[in-house]
Enzyme design. Sequence first.
Site, PDB file in Angstrom:
ATOM      1  CB  SER A 279     -13.033   3.967   1.043  1.00 48.66           C
ATOM      2  OG  SER A 279     -13.687   3.550   2.230  1.00 48.66           O
ATOM      3  CD  GLU A 292      -1.841   6.708   0.835  1.00 52.68           C
ATOM      4  OE1 GLU A 292      -2.201   5.659   1.388  1.00 52.68           O
ATOM      5  OE2 GLU A 292      -2.649   7.617   0.531  1.00 52.68           O
TER       6      GLU A 292
END
Length: 460
Positions: A279, A292
């Site tokens: 992140s 994802e």
Amino acid sequence: MKNKTVWSNRFKGETSISLQKIGSSINVDKRLYEQDIAASIIHAKMLMKQKIINSSIGNKIINGLKKIKIQIDKDNFNFQEKYEDIHLNIEKKLFEIIGPAAGYLHTARSRNDQVVTDFKLWVKQASKSLNKKIILLMKSLIKKAEKNTGTIMPGLTHLKNAQPVSFAHYLLSYYEMFKRDKQRFENNIDLLNECPLGSAALSGTSYKIDRKYTATKLGFKKPTDNSIDSVSDRDFAIDFLYASALSAMHLSRLAEDFVIYNSDAFNFISFEDNMLTGSSIMPQKKNPDPAEIIRGRVGLNYGYLNSMLTIMKGLPMSYFKDLQDDKELVFNGFDTLNDSLTLGIELINSVKPNKSQMLVMANQGFTTATDFADYLVKEKNLSFRESHSLSAKLVGLAEKKGVTLNELSLQELKKINKNLDRDVLKIFDLKNSMNSKKSYGGTAEANVKMMIKKYKKETK
Ligand code: ARG
């Protein structure tokens, strides 16, 4: 001739720039060049064999086409929008290379049968290449399963703990899905395996062509039986997009499982770092991006299928320009699934099961309650309905005490049925539960090992 369209003689002035730009498909259908050249070479050979063109012209054409293939292979070919598509770009280039002899190639054919022939050849090859990848994915499932036939996890229904299964058995459920996906592509190859070339614009041709020869040389089973159908339908493209969408859907479910299992709440699996991203703000994060991406991309595959179905809806017979967009959809469908499969294989290879957490969780949620009911049926001669209700009582008891089923004492169990003895205690052991599921296709370790043997043979 140079710079003009092949139909320019009946037209006053030039094609509108917007029509050239929007109507041209060269940026998409240049991917058909190998198929187009291969089909043209066979067509030229057939014309020579049938003495429709003479061999000096035929050989010039074939040599010219081979040169063009080398130019495109080497990225040394200037594709031009004003020549609309791959067929006319190649024809124009052939004129440049061999002169007026090029004018004989388009005898007894039309772009309508030409394009669908090229496209079928492409879809066949693309299906085979996807199937190779699907086999690799099946192999990676087998490999991971082989190491986990004894790894117990809670099998889930409704995302609630249901019954203990092995991680191997879970993974191999996807093996079966991908095996059917592969068959779906094979079925489509079987259905599309008829050669449209020689149908010409829509009615066939008056030349004495040999369609069987063309079909065989291009690797088709036989020529198509109806010239109008040949240039009109794109069902094979829809089947391809459907098979792709379905396989992408299976991948998407696997990916979603992985996202859930990798969550901090579940903590069933982790991935190697090369399958994770960080992140930009939260230093601690390791996110399962590939899963994802795969999960989401099925949306693209559905979109391509839907677009193709919609283009075909209500289209009158026979060829219309509407059909030109079939290729972009199919190419995109192929690329999207191909990428998802590539990533899927890497993702499966990198999965590490957290065995202790899986085991702890498999013991939560009273997952052996069904085994207890089955025990009462088999050992105490009760009906399944009665046993089911007694087992539900037992679950209620454990729930009230805040313990798992294997933490209950024999005395407590006897409150449910006074005839129970020590023998019943093994019923609440997870491994015993898993290995008792010996019915064909069940999760018992011996079964799964037998299936792995079978699967290995299938994917050899
Ligand atoms: N580029 C066209 C397509 O992909 C080729 C066939 C064109 N035929 C025609 N009559 N305009 O469909």
